[in-house]
Design a protein around this motif. Sequence first.
Motif, PDB file in Angstrom:
ATOM      1  N   THR A  51       0.939  -1.253  -0.018  1.00  0.00           N
ATOM      2  CA  THR A  51      -0.094  -0.175  -0.046  1.00  0.00           C
ATOM      3  C   THR A  51       0.643   1.373  -0.055  1.00  0.00           C
ATOM      4  N   ALA A  52       0.319   2.265  -0.143  1.00  0.00           N
ATOM      5  CA  ALA A  52       1.001   3.718  -0.046  1.00  0.00           C
ATOM      6  C   ALA A  52       1.778   3.749   1.136  1.00  0.00           C
ATOM      7  N   ASN A  53       0.756   3.490   2.159  1.00  0.00           N
ATOM      8  CA  ASN A  53       1.403   3.452   3.605  1.00  0.00           C
ATOM      9  C   ASN A  53       2.610   2.684   3.728  1.00  0.00           C
ATOM     10  N   ALA A  54       2.727   1.427   3.327  1.00  0.00           N
ATOM     11  CA  ALA A  54       3.663   0.575   3.372  1.00  0.00           C
ATOM     12  C   ALA A  54       4.957   0.873   2.578  1.00  0.00           C
ATOM     13  N   VAL A  55       4.561   1.681   1.561  1.00  0.00           N
ATOM     14  CA  VAL A  55       5.651   2.200   0.632  1.00  0.00           C
ATOM     15  C   VAL A  55       6.406   3.404   1.563  1.00  0.00           C
ATOM     16  N   ALA A  56       5.620   4.045   2.146  1.00  0.00           N
ATOM     17  CA  ALA A  56       6.152   5.431   2.962  1.00  0.00           C
ATOM     18  C   ALA A  56       6.952   4.578   4.354  1.00  0.00           C
ATOM     19  N   GLU A  57       6.340   3.730   5.057  1.00  0.00           N
ATOM     20  CA  GLU A  57       7.034   2.990   6.039  1.00  0.00           C
ATOM     21  C   GLU A  57       8.428   2.661   5.665  1.00  0.00           C
ATOM     22  N   VAL A  58       8.369   1.601   4.543  1.00  0.00           N
ATOM     23  CA  VAL A  58       9.627   1.184   4.264  1.00  0.00           C
ATOM     24  C   VAL A  58      10.684   2.109   3.817  1.00  0.00           C
ATOM     25  N   ALA A  59      10.120   3.366   2.849  1.00  0.00           N
ATOM     26  CA  ALA A  59      11.343   4.321   2.548  1.00  0.00           C
ATOM     27  C   ALA A  59      11.761   5.130   3.697  1.00  0.00           C
ATOM     28  N   SER A  60      11.161   5.185   4.888  1.00  0.00           N
ATOM     29  CA  SER A  60      11.306   6.046   6.193  1.00  0.00           C
ATOM     30  C   SER A  60      12.404   5.270   6.797  1.00  0.00           C
ATOM     31  N   GLU A  61      12.369   3.862   7.066  1.00  0.00           N
ATOM     32  CA  GLU A  61      13.407   2.930   7.536  1.00  0.00           C
ATOM     33  C   GLU A  61      14.640   3.143   6.629  1.00  0.00           C
ATOM     34  N   ILE A  62      14.387   3.012   5.385  1.00  0.00           N
ATOM     35  CA  ILE A  62      15.698   2.973   4.493  1.00  0.00           C
ATOM     36  C   ILE A  62      16.441   4.550   4.669  1.00  0.00           C
ATOM     37  N   HIS A  63      15.708   5.566   4.873  1.00  0.00           N
ATOM     38  CA  HIS A  63      16.198   7.035   5.144  1.00  0.00           C
ATOM     39  C   HIS A  63      17.096   7.017   6.356  1.00  0.00           C
ATOM     40  N   GLU A  64      16.228   6.529   7.225  1.00  0.00           N
ATOM     41  CA  GLU A  64      16.957   6.512   8.807  1.00  0.00           C
ATOM     42  C   GLU A  64      18.186   5.804   8.809  1.00  0.00           C
ATOM     43  N   SER A  65      18.353   4.764   8.013  1.00  0.00           N
ATOM     44  CA  SER A  65      19.395   3.880   8.147  1.00  0.00           C
ATOM     45  C   SER A  65      20.926   4.660   7.719  1.00  0.00           C
TER      46      SER A  65
END
Length: 275
Positions: A51-65
């Motif tokens: 979903t759009a929310n799942a995309v945003a959540e994965v992207a957030s974890e990648i950016h934080e790393s």
Amino acid sequence: MPLHQRVICSTISFRRLPLAAALRQITDLGFARIDLGALPGVCDHVPYELTANAVAEVASEIHESGLAVRSINADIGDLNRPLDSDGQSAREQHFRRLVELAVQIQAPAIVLPCGSQGHDPLRNLDLDIRNVAEELRKASLLAADQGVEIWVESQHSGRLCHSLDRAGQLMDALLGSGVRSVLDFSHVVASGDDPLTWIGSYASEVAHVHIRDARRGDIHLSPGNGEVDFAAAIAALTAGGYTGDYSLELETADVTDAERPAAAARAGEFISSLL
């Protein structure tokens, strides 16, 4: 020895960890870049229900790393399986979400598989390979609008294009499409083929390389525990003009989960020593 900048780590190497924990482990080992696993039943670091929310959540974890992403290793279903209009629509929607994710995390490529699981065609071999190529071409056109490339793991020991002969048929069908190949030494050796023969024929088509060891029928070995001659294969790729990355995809069964970080560090140092 320090890791070579061309040696990166797939999150599939730590597929049993949640994504955030896998990213921390990879960072702690000194890697700066990753491949992101999005393979249902193998590595669920990207949810299949995307979903759009799942995309945003994965992207957030990648950016934080702080890790950069080289590719998303994904599966959008059996590309040789005929679908009705609803099935095609669902596949396209899933793929568009993957492209959206690639854009958000600045991943330049999405890797797709070379057909269904198993070696038997769903209809007949020539038609099935043509259908895989057609679906990859369509995906490439859709992704290109967003600046994302499509690569295919063109030889996979567990899928339709399990042999060098079938991989060659697929690559021939993709000529001029912009879709390039991911070479995984373990799948070539596990299928009974020779990586040097593969490289001699198709070095110019290689966009990316996955690293894992194998013996015939077994792809789940750490580098050095199987029959892949990494030194010879990497030398042949270099001679053929390959300047891309080597991604540790250590979905191995010869170490425990507790031993996995140390095994990944050894593999990274070993491949670095060959570059």
